[in-house]
Design an enzyme around this catalytic site. Structure first.
Site, PDB file in Angstrom:
ATOM      1  N   GLY A   1      61.933 -26.939   5.880  1.00  0.00           N
ATOM      2  CA  GLY A   1      62.198 -27.406   7.349  1.00  0.00           C
ATOM      3  C   GLY A   1      63.632 -27.468   7.654  1.00  0.00           C
TER       4      GLY A   1
ATOM      5  CG  ASP B   1      74.230 -26.344  15.903  1.00  0.00           C
ATOM      6  OD1 ASP B   1      73.590 -26.612  16.880  1.00  0.00           O
ATOM      7  OD2 ASP B   1      74.750 -27.091  15.048  1.00  0.00           O
TER       8      ASP B   1
ATOM      9  CE  LYS C   1      75.500 -29.763  16.910  1.00  0.00           C
ATOM     10  NZ  LYS C   1      74.414 -29.924  15.341  1.00  0.00           N
TER      11      LYS C   1
ATOM     12  CE  LYS D   1      73.095 -27.717  19.195  1.00  0.00           C
ATOM     13  NZ  LYS D   1      71.891 -28.112  19.116  1.00  0.00           N
TER      14      LYS D   1
ATOM     15  CB  VAL E   1      78.787 -34.306  19.390  1.00  0.00           C
ATOM     16  CG1 VAL E   1      79.297 -33.538  18.322  1.00  0.00           C
ATOM     17  CG2 VAL E   1      79.035 -33.610  20.605  1.00  0.00           C
TER      18      VAL E   1
END
Lengths: 433, 433
Positions: B188, B202, B206, B106, B133
């Protein structure tokens, strides 16, 4: 072989969906030409009766009763007439003469889809049918292509809008089945004879298509066990709620140790499940795949324009296969629109302010909003309290109608300057309404 | 030109996603061969360090540090190494040498996607990127193909699982931002340095890809205005709930009178909106299109197996373009599994019974369930009451664990025969849990 500059498109059927197909072919003609790489030329529309009055978007000169003759001179045949015959014969004739076919005909596909797919394979042409399952929701392409490297284990679908609307009304307002059906009929969500929907026949046809697609196996309508929603009572719905469920009519397709199972019946769905939130006449299909995990596809499962959108997507795909041999993306930047400045963004806002808890403050704030052209949708005012009683501060939460970011910013700055304002605590945008 | 019997596949990168790609290529080899029409042969895996211990599914003999050499002998290149370089150079080299490319990168697509797409168009090969995406969620294909005959007006996406998890915890448990991030890190869901997620970088990458795709316009990361969730307080979340909203980090792409707008910021979403119900680390993308109306795509936006599922779907598509010239469906019945008998269906049930309101009845009913091998998950008992007080009848609602339809039917028949049972009021299946 040079790429053709135009593809001849034949439309079979001109009801609610067909009319919207004509509209999209006309209105989006330039975009479609860019996407396909050739012009899509509507060469004729086969109808039973050429004398019926139709939407002005339909050119009467294109209407014909000679469906056979029309199919013979088309590169792409769009079948939205419905029913088994003559739809099946016309599609087979189109395929045999080398045309690609796009169909929205769920009854035909559920009864005899494999015959059509096999004929298309033999002839080396496409038969696409995105619109046949769940209307506008892209489902066939994602299952067949996006999940082609995965294994679908289970499909749970709300694939009939009428029954979902009826069950939703029963659940939301405690209505009985008959009352909810009567209301759905009044609003046009249910037919005068609602049998095909409420007895689950429509959902069963879609279950057959979905199971065939998901498990690469020939599943026909006869293989689907079916139970409708006519026996569901207001009491059932109330008890479902008490135990944390809603009742939905589901099409369920799964691989079991005994083989492929496809069934349609009402079922209790836990409130936390994504399908439980599918309201009104919407459709949704929930898929469990081995690697992808849980997926859901949601949207309008019926209606002229949504179904036509799915048909046109298929038309572009089959057309591109004829022009480009199906090669991947045409460079995706042909539209090349300008990029808007962030300050021109128009959206709704919620502004939270800590103010002195006294009369007249709201009026001052409202005045500033008005001066900056920002319209108020709702105001909520709450005095702050501590263990010792009032703190002398109130919280003011203002939700605006759509406003430009620049106007909102100017307003907030002016509000912050007011004597009675302690703090502009937060400014958040409101989206999705 | 005869179709090839095998296609050489090169894998660039072998982290969490790469390992799952190898696993799927291995475990699904036969299915993939049927779907593609040729064998997919993994000819090498480019890694930085060949000495690291890896999952046993990865054959150490395939590992190489010579990515350039590997690309030169591949028909299909799968890039899951991430980062801008050397990923970009390797992809451009692959394309120039006539290979098709599948990438999950991405960052690279958001920065320089159009260069890659243009190179692919020039070379007449595919560059596919479904996994870039929203991970496993089929999105690129539906937007590019299914909506190709429609006009996308607006895209609202929850495209970052970490921030959705954090906001969801704040909303469900009244946690503060720091506490929720700490918990996400422990589980996590968040990196040790969560900046890329919580500051919206991030999601912004996208958003750039989504906007380019939806509006056929070159939108890069620099064009996206971005605001993270670090300033969102427990108070903001509480006030959102009071006014009927939840706070979500949204990627918003829309066409405005000034052009294409792409932005990422926290926003209030009304509780009734389908995006409001997207919980935990799930992703969802809501699309408004002119004809299709409202669509939503939901699923896992990250993780090795889900991302690998999306990668493999693309691999099958580009591979089929090489084998069949992209022609439509291979006949969808190659698996041809048997059809299971409806009576072999195994599912959970909820049985509602009207019984005499006296001691011992539940024990009798439970005994019959046990005798038929049907295990009870929950029982709820409520005496019926009328205006005059008790009616002497109680309602017993029994939810079972999974049971065969035949066993359930036998149990229900036996229950109906009990003296203390007035009526088996309803038997409904429970699905989706």
């Amino acid at each position: 072989m040079p790429a053709p500059t135009a593809l001849r498109v034949a439309l079979l059927g001109c009801g609610v969906v067909g009319t919207q197909v004509v509209r999209l072919l006309t209105e989006q003609a330039d975009d479609l030409t860019s996407r396909v790489g050739a012009r899509l030329e509507l060469v004729g529309i086969a109808v039973r009766d050429t004398s019926i009055a139709r939407d002005p978007v339909v050119d009467p000169a294109l209407l014909t009763q000679d469906a056979d003759g029309l199919v013979a001179r088309a590169d792409i045949v769009i079948e939205v007439m419905g029913g088994i015959e003559p739809a099946r014969s016309l599609i087979l004739r189109a395929v045999a003469s080398g045309a690609s076919v796009v169909t929205a005909n769920k009854a035909l596909l559920a009864e005899d889809g494999p015959t059509l797919y096999h004929a298309a394979d033999e002839a080396g042409v496409d038969v696409y049918y995105e619109a046949a399952v769940a209307g506008a929701i892209p489902l066939v392409r994602p299952v067949r292509e996006s999940l082609a490297g995965d294994r679908v284990e289970r499909v749970l679908g709300i694939v009939n809008g009428t029954t979902n609307y009826v069950l939703d009304q029963m659940s939301a307002y405690g209505m009985g089945f008959d009352e909810a059906v009567a209301q759905a009929q009044e609003l046009g969500y249910a037919e005068a004879d609602p049998t095909a929907d409420v007895e689950g026949y429509d959902a069963a046809a879609k279950a057959a298509i979905l199971a065939s697609l998901a498990f690469h196996t020939r599943v026909t309508l006869d293989d689907v066990s079916r139970e409708g929603i006519t026996s569901i009572t207001a009491d059932d719905v109330a008890w479902a709620a008490k135990t944390g469920h809603v009742i939905k009519l589901l099409a369920i397709c799964e691989v079991t140790p005994d083989g492929v199972s496809a069934r349609v019946h009402p079922a209790l769905v836990p409130l936390a499940h994504p399908l439980a939130g599918v309201r009104g006449a919407f459709n949704a299909v929930f898929i469990e795949a081995e690697a992808a995990g849980e997926l859901m596809f949601y949207g309008r499962g019926a209606g002229g324009a949504p179904t036509a959108s799915a048909v046109l997507g298929d038309v572009v795909s089959v057309a591109r296969h004829r022009v480009l041999g199906g090669r991947g993306p045409v460079e995706s930047s042909y539209a090349q629109l300008p990029i808007a400045s962030p300050s021109s963004t128009i959206t709704r806002y919620q502004v939270r302010i800590a103010v002195d808890d006294r009369l007249g403050v709201l009026a001052q704030v409202a005045q500033l909003l008005a001066e900056n052209g920002v319209s108020i949708e709702a105001v909520r005012q709450a005095p702050e309290s501590s263990d010792d009683g009032s703190t002398g501060i109130a919280h003011l939460v203002i939700t605006t109608h759509s406003a430009a970011e620049s106007a909102l910013a100017a307003t907030v700055a002016a509000i912050a300057d007011l004597d009675a304002v302690q703090d502009v605590t937060s400014v958040l945008r409101v989206e999705g309404s």
